[in-house]
Scaffold this active site. Structure first.
Site, mmCIF file in Angstrom:
data_model
loop_
_atom_site.group_PDB
_atom_site.id
_atom_site.type_symbol
_atom_site.label_atom_id
_atom_site.label_comp_id
_atom_site.label_asym_id
_atom_site.label_seq_id
_atom_site.Cartn_x
_atom_site.Cartn_y
_atom_site.Cartn_z
ATOM 1 N N GLU A 62 0.911 -1.239 -0.175
ATOM 2 C CA GLU A 62 -0.020 -0.027 0.118
ATOM 3 C C GLU A 62 0.841 1.323 0.298
ATOM 4 O O GLU A 62 0.518 2.136 -0.502
ATOM 5 C CB GLU A 62 -0.939 -0.048 1.267
ATOM 6 C CG GLU A 62 -2.198 -0.898 1.109
ATOM 7 C CD GLU A 62 -1.690 -2.392 1.107
ATOM 8 O OE1 GLU A 62 -2.427 -3.323 0.680
ATOM 9 O OE2 GLU A 62 -0.517 -2.917 1.685
ATOM 10 N N HIS A 129 -10.635 -7.261 7.491
ATOM 11 C CA HIS A 129 -11.153 -6.993 5.866
ATOM 12 C C HIS A 129 -12.734 -6.496 6.170
ATOM 13 O O HIS A 129 -13.486 -6.655 5.131
ATOM 14 C CB HIS A 129 -11.216 -8.300 5.065
ATOM 15 C CG HIS A 129 -9.819 -8.919 4.998
ATOM 16 N ND1 HIS A 129 -9.163 -9.725 5.981
ATOM 17 C CD2 HIS A 129 -9.169 -8.532 3.685
ATOM 18 C CE1 HIS A 129 -8.089 -10.172 5.392
ATOM 19 N NE2 HIS A 129 -8.008 -9.442 4.190
#
Length: 320
Positions: A62, A129
């Site tokens: 990321e 998640h």
């Protein structure tokens, strides 16, 4: 674009396609977005149409995704970076908060980058998640934060975010990806910072955003209660919020994010400060439990603010 008929995730894909067709500066980058078409197929078909120079598969990092997007934006491109799950946007927060958000203030540079991806619970994804991490970024001046809750807004707000000169975090609720459908002949448009009244009412109002608006609409279906979808969490549509609070005199703030120190706390405080003399009751909040998100579906359902919690809070509010 031609006429559209599809789901929330289809609208995301269509917005990307149309933006890339309209502006050669728009490019996409992220994990598995090219050949694989994205974890949720939001970028499916883009590689075949626009090529590997504009649809870029990245390493599983990321930080690298955010850094490359910021660099591209500073060089005149309009990158759209996908985080496979917005939970992991926190790994790139240093670059977004301490660099992208401050570039304009430091030397007048614009960073027209969009950081998008799925967030939210309801699919049994568990604590890593399923989060709603938008609150982590709302206290960072220089970042805009968007959370569409309808198919039309998924399209229109993403187009607006791509056109915006500032860095935008774009939270797509994964529970809505294939549960909502819509169609249109002419592409919808929207501006960042404008809320939408989803249901009118005079006795109270629920102020919410994202998937939570659908919980609110179900809870108040038989009540004279308004539902306001913020759509953009920053900048806020303070004028519309204040007008509705003054008109209905009772306000419930509903978020899927955790209750304590979450976005709902700021909303309640702002309304209490600016609309105090028009309120007939305290501003109440309903949010998710202050725990990590369970993976077990029954526990996840208990964790999330549902229609019963909203109805109970409204009953209390209306009886004040």
């Amino acid at each position: 674009m031609t006429a559209f008929s599809g789901t929330y995730v289809d609208a995301i894909r269509q917005a990307l396609f149309d933006a890339m067709e309209a502006d050669p500066r728009v490019c996409c980058l992220g994990e598995d977005i090219g050949t694989y078409g994205g974890a949720f197929r939001a970028t499916e078909g883009l590689l075949e149409r626009f090529g590997a120079d504009r649809v870029i598969d990245t390493p599983i990092s990321e930080q690298a995704i955010a850094g490359a997007a910021i660099g591209a934006a500073l060089m005149g491109q309009r990158p759209v970076a996908e985080f496979q799950f917005m939970d992991f946007a926190l790994l790139a927060s240093d670059l977004m908060v301490n660099f992208a958000a401050k570039a304009h203030w430091r030397w007048g540079a614009t960073v027209p980058a969009v950081f998008r991806g799925p967030s939210g619970a309801g699919n049994g994804g568990g604590p890593f998640h399923s989060q709603n991490p938008e609150g982590h970024f709302l206290g960072s001046p220089g970042l805009k934060v968007v959370a569409p809750g309808t198919v039309r807004d998924a399209y229109a707000l993403l187009r607006a975010a791509i056109d915006d000169p500032d860095p935008v975090l774009f939270f797509e609720h994964k529970h809505l990806y294939r549960r909502l459908k819509d169609e249109w002949d002419e592409a919808p448009t929207a501006r960042l910072g404008e809320a939408a009244l989803r249901k009118d009412g005079s006795k109270a109002c629920v102020i919410t955003y994202g998937a939570a608006q659908h919980v609110a609409l179900e809870a108040v279906a038989d009540l004279d209660v308004a539902v306001l979808d913020l759509r953009t969490l920053w900048p806020l549509d303070d004028e519309t919020i204040a007008e509705l609070a003054k008109r209905t005199h009772r306000v419930l703030v509903l978020t899927e994010a955790s209750l304590t120190y979450g976005p709902g706390a700021e909303l309640a405080a702002r309304i209490g400060e600016t609309c105090f003399e028009w309120l007939d009751a305290p501003v109440l909040r309903v949010g998710a439990a202050d725990t990590p998100i369970p993976a077990s579906p029954p526990l996840e359902a208990a964790y999330l603010p549902g229609t019963k919690a909203v109805r109970s809070a409204l009953d209390h509010l209306l009886a004040w």
